[in-house]
Design an enzyme around this catalytic site. Structure first.
Site, PDB file in Angstrom:
ATOM      1  N   ALA A 186       0.847  -1.152  -0.038  1.00  0.00           N
ATOM      2  CA  ALA A 186       0.118  -0.087   0.056  1.00  0.00           C
ATOM      3  C   ALA A 186       1.023   1.185   0.072  1.00  0.00           C
ATOM      4  O   ALA A 186       0.680   2.264  -0.764  1.00  0.00           O
ATOM      5  CB  ALA A 186      -0.905   0.006   1.258  1.00  0.00           C
ATOM      6  N   TYR A 187       1.928   1.326   0.788  1.00  0.00           N
ATOM      7  CA  TYR A 187       2.843   2.419   0.953  1.00  0.00           C
ATOM      8  C   TYR A 187       3.566   2.612  -0.456  1.00  0.00           C
ATOM      9  O   TYR A 187       3.618   3.672  -0.896  1.00  0.00           O
ATOM     10  CB  TYR A 187       3.963   1.984   2.076  1.00  0.00           C
ATOM     11  CG  TYR A 187       4.875   3.393   2.301  1.00  0.00           C
ATOM     12  CD1 TYR A 187       4.568   4.528   2.723  1.00  0.00           C
ATOM     13  CD2 TYR A 187       6.057   2.953   1.765  1.00  0.00           C
ATOM     14  CE1 TYR A 187       5.425   5.357   2.827  1.00  0.00           C
ATOM     15  CE2 TYR A 187       7.172   3.842   2.146  1.00  0.00           C
ATOM     16  CZ  TYR A 187       6.683   5.001   2.688  1.00  0.00           C
ATOM     17  OH  TYR A 187       7.865   6.126   2.897  1.00  0.00           O
ATOM     18  N   ALA A 188       4.148   1.468  -0.898  1.00  0.00           N
ATOM     19  CA  ALA A 188       4.694   1.526  -2.208  1.00  0.00           C
ATOM     20  C   ALA A 188       3.899   2.031  -3.263  1.00  0.00           C
ATOM     21  O   ALA A 188       4.076   2.720  -4.321  1.00  0.00           O
ATOM     22  CB  ALA A 188       5.390   0.151  -2.794  1.00  0.00           C
ATOM     23  N   SER A 199       1.554   4.082  -2.997  1.00  0.00           N
ATOM     24  CA  SER A 199       1.397   5.527  -2.733  1.00  0.00           C
ATOM     25  C   SER A 199       2.583   6.205  -3.402  1.00  0.00           C
ATOM     26  O   SER A 199       2.322   7.190  -4.070  1.00  0.00           O
ATOM     27  CB  SER A 199       0.984   6.027  -1.441  1.00  0.00           C
ATOM     28  OG  SER A 199       2.209   5.830  -0.616  1.00  0.00           O
ATOM     29  N   LYS A 200       3.707   5.792  -3.084  1.00  0.00           N
ATOM     30  CA  LYS A 200       4.938   6.387  -3.402  1.00  0.00           C
ATOM     31  C   LYS A 200       5.355   6.104  -5.151  1.00  0.00           C
ATOM     32  O   LYS A 200       5.799   7.148  -5.628  1.00  0.00           O
ATOM     33  CB  LYS A 200       6.070   5.914  -2.643  1.00  0.00           C
ATOM     34  CG  LYS A 200       6.177   6.137  -1.040  1.00  0.00           C
ATOM     35  CD  LYS A 200       5.889   7.814  -0.932  1.00  0.00           C
ATOM     36  CE  LYS A 200       6.164   8.169   0.518  1.00  0.00           C
ATOM     37  NZ  LYS A 200       6.081   9.689   0.745  1.00  0.00           N
TER      38      LYS A 200
END
Ligand code: NDP
Length: 266
Positions: A134-136, A138-139
């Site tokens: 999920a974080y990846a 977003s980035k």
């Protein structure tokens, strides 16, 4: 006097950026979510990047702006099979939509000054690790936004840069572990059965890496350069592990996968 707004300036990289710019003689507005959290010497602005009315009030309250540092962010760690969709939405809302919302609100200011924008991306924008999908995501989205925006804003003389830190020693690691604990404890028992061992291995590595990461000041230096160099870098990897991971991403997919499995999940 040159003026900058740094979002997420209460701690970590944002606080380091604000302090560095203040020392370099900038007037700095520090976007924070709780009153009293701004670093010393900054002018505090209450700014949750997901709160439209706070964004509007910030844009109305700041008259002149030469630099916008889009730094605010969160990291939600959870296997994609079990991440609650509201948490996935929150991840994207803060790290992607919030960045665009703040940028939109301040573009009229930046157009007047031919100012600059720096996004605090991450090596996760090039390299998606397991349990941080999920974080990846977003980035990765932020990389696309910075690339498109750079061309869209060129005619106005507004430069757009993206910094891509690897592991940096900041509170994000503990905050992320605390959120993960509560998500895991609320998740179905299957999660522990299916992913428990690999999550535990991943968290051991993450805790060790987080504690030995590079300093937030290293990122602040890169942000400072992006705001002041005549021809700023469009993107900049920060830290040895960011460079190593960028190299791993150039390997064929299955070799890349097995490197991460070996290093992170055993
Ligand atoms: P911190 O947790 O120390 O800082 C995150 C900042 O973002 C805090 O000020 C936090 O405020 C703020 N924030 C969180 N949610 C919101 C919101 N909705 N609106 C406004 N502000 C918000 O972590 P870092 O300094 O490490 O993170 C800063 C940026 O750097 C993030 O974008 C992160 O993804 C990126 N990054 C970090 C790396 C690392 O290893 N640390 C590596 C690569 C990139 P509050 O105190 O109120 O929670």
């Amino acid at each position: 006097m040159r003026t900058a707004l740094v979002t997420g300036a209460s701690s970590g990289i944002g606080a380091a950026c604000a302090s560095r710019l203040i020392s370099a003689g900038w007037r700095v507005f520090a976007g924070v979510r709780r009153a009293g959290d701004a670093p010393r010497g900054a002018e505090e602005i209450l700014l949750d990047v997901t709160d439209e009315s706070q964004i509007r009030a910030a844009a109305n309250g700041i008259e002149q702006l030469d630099a916008l540092v889009n730094n605010a962010g969160i990291a939600i760690a959870m296997p994609l099979e079990f991440i609650p969709l509201d948490e996935l939405r929150r991840q994207l809302e803060v790290n992607v939509i919030g960045q665009v919302a703040v940028t939109q609100a301040f573009l009229p200011h930046l157009r007047r000054t031919r100012g600059r924008i720096v996004f605090v991306g991450s090596i996760a924008g090039k390299s998606a690790l397991p349990f941080l999908g999920a974080y990846a995501a977003s980035k990765h989205a932020l990389e696309a936004i910075a690339d498109a925006l750079r061309i869209e804003l060129r005619p106005f003389g507004i430069a757009v840069s993206l910094v891509e830190p690897g592991t940096i020693r900041t509170p994000i690691w503990e905050k992320s572990a605390a959120v993960a604990d509560s998500l895991v404890s609320g998740a179905p028992a299957d999660l522990r059965e299916l992913y428990g061992e690999r999550i535990a291995a991943f968290r051991r590595v993450a805790a060790k890496r987080g504690a030995s990461g590079a300093s937030a000041e290293a990122v602040a230096r890169a942000v400072d350069k992006a705001l002041t160099q005549e021809r700023p870098s469009t993107r900049k990897l920060i830290g040895r592990d960011a460079k190593l991971r960028a190299g791993v991403e150039r390997l064929p997919d299955r070799i890349r996968d097995s490197v991460y499995e070996r290093v992170l999940l055993r």
